[in-house]
Design an enzyme around this catalytic site. Structure first.
Site: not given
Length: 420
Positions: A195, A341
């Site tokens: 990420d 997330d």
């Protein structure tokens, strides 16, 4: 003396936004912990997926072999995600948005219909719920179809859409908790690092995707949770501030509040999901501070700024104009968080629930702290930031500290009647 007063603290402007994102994340994590507590006690289910393509963990393997195997599995998984994201960029570049929406809708149907159906069967077996297969199939099909329509194909009440997004995140996260323990922990760290690279590197796939969407003023078809916009109701002040970041430039507002610049948009991305989202700017002139009635009905929802601009003079001219890169919340003013997330936060807490609830509490607090830190860093630096690294790093750290240090300390205190 009619100057705009800054908030008393940073949390005065961020508190409500953190709550609006923290609530669905907390619900998703709670549901995953609940499923893990109910189902994993009665069944030892294991799954085979891309995350276990390189190595299958067995109890007889040494710790070093498990670590190497988990590392290979994580590298393979990250490689597949990277390739898939670049393919997404390619299709988006070729303007195959319709195909991408159909694919995302099909993926949501599979998650709700097959993964959700399997978990529903586990629960039916666990609690001995009397239901026939025809009724179950009809209910499951309708549940999945309505979910796809709510997320992608039609406009429904925002509560329905938000609820289905949380359910999708919960279902995927639960299946991730069924992976071997070593693979799960190494995979979490690997995805946090991916990420970081995908968002911050110039050639990162998520950065390329967002920049392409910004240049075309289009939305990226993806599973993204959108919170309700934060509004500011202050009858004492005539102007209403709107959260919109803009490009850097030598733009100043005159005494009537007019300015001309090109608005820009957002990003705090993560793999297949992110904090913040692409909302394209409107062409022509657009002002960050507007009088009521100066915006169209479509853009009528106004919101409070992340940080109020500093004013140097009584005429309202800011020392540094708001033409900054970073997060743009679009015409609705809503903050957005990618479903990836939700998934990886919940995987961390779900894996912790397989050991002890003390580790669950520690990991939850760590994730909440990491999410708050990420939002505050975003507001302070006004730069695109990934949502996973801080929360995952704190969560993993707190898990192992709690498991190997805090739990031992508390148990010894209890045994010696120091704490009970």
């Amino acid at each position: 003396m009619a100057q705009n007063q800054r908030p008393k603290s940073l949390l005065d402007s961020l508190g409500e936004e953190i709550i609006r994102i923290l609530t669905p994340v907390s619900i998703c994590m709670f549901l995953v912990v609940l499923l893990v507590s109910i189902l994993n006690s009665s069944s030892s289910l294991s799954v085979s997926s891309i995350a276990t393509i390189a190595y299958s963990e067995t109890s007889s393997d040494s710790s070093w072999d498990k670590f190497l195997g988990a590392l290979l599995n994580s590298l393979a998984f990250v490689a597949v995600v990277t390739v898939a994201t670049f393919i997404l960029v390619l299709f988006f570049y070729l303007r195959c948005t319709g195909f991408l929406r159909i694919y995302m809708g099909f993926s949501s149907f599979v998650v709700l219909g097959f993964m959700g159906g399997q978990i529903a069967l586990f629960l039916i077996e666990k609690f001995s719920v009397p239901v026939d297969c025809i009724t179950f199939s009809v209910l499951l099909f309708n549940f999945a179809v309505i979910g796809v329509l709510a997320v992608f194909m039609s406009k429904m009440a925002i509560v329905v859409t938000q609820g289905y997004l949380v359910l999708i995140g919960m279902l995927v996260a639960y299946w991730f908790t069924l992976l071997p323990e070593w693979t799960t922990w190494v995979l979490l760290v690997a995805m946090a690092l991916y990420d970081l690279a995908a968002v911050l590197l110039p050639v990162g796939p998520l950065r390329l995707l967002v920049e392409l969407a910004m240049s075309r003023e289009e939305d990226i078809p993806a599973l993204v949770y959108e919170a309700r916009p934060v509004t500011l109701h202050d009858p004492a002040s005539a102007p209403v501030q709107r959260r919109v970041w803009r490009e850097r430039g030598n733009v100043r507002r005159d005494s009537e509040g007019n300015s001309s610049s090109n608005s820009i948009v957002n990003v705090v991305s993560d793999s297949n999901s992110t904090i913040s989202i692409v909302q394209a700017s409107h062409s022509g002139t657009r002002i960050a501070r507007v009088e009521e009635g100066q915006v169209s009905e479509r853009d009528a929802e106004l919101s409070a700024p992340l940080i109020s601009p500093r004013m140097d003079g009584q005429d309202g001219t800011s020392a540094e104009s708001l033409m900054l890169e970073g997060m743009g919340l679009g015409s609705s003013g809503a903050i957005k968080l990618g479903l990836g997330d939700f998934i990886f936060y919940s995987v961390l807490v779900g894996r912790a629930a397989m050991y002890d609830f003390m580790t669950v509490y520690a990991c939850y607090l760590a994730i909440v702290a990491g999410l708050g830190i990420t939002l505050m860093l975003l507001a302070l630096y006004q730069k695109a930031l990934p949502a996973l690294p801080v929360s995952i790093a704190l969560g993993v750290l707190f898990y192992f500290l709690t498991r190997f240090l805090l739990e031992v300390f508390i148990v010894q205190c209890s045994l010696n009647l120091v704490m009970f």
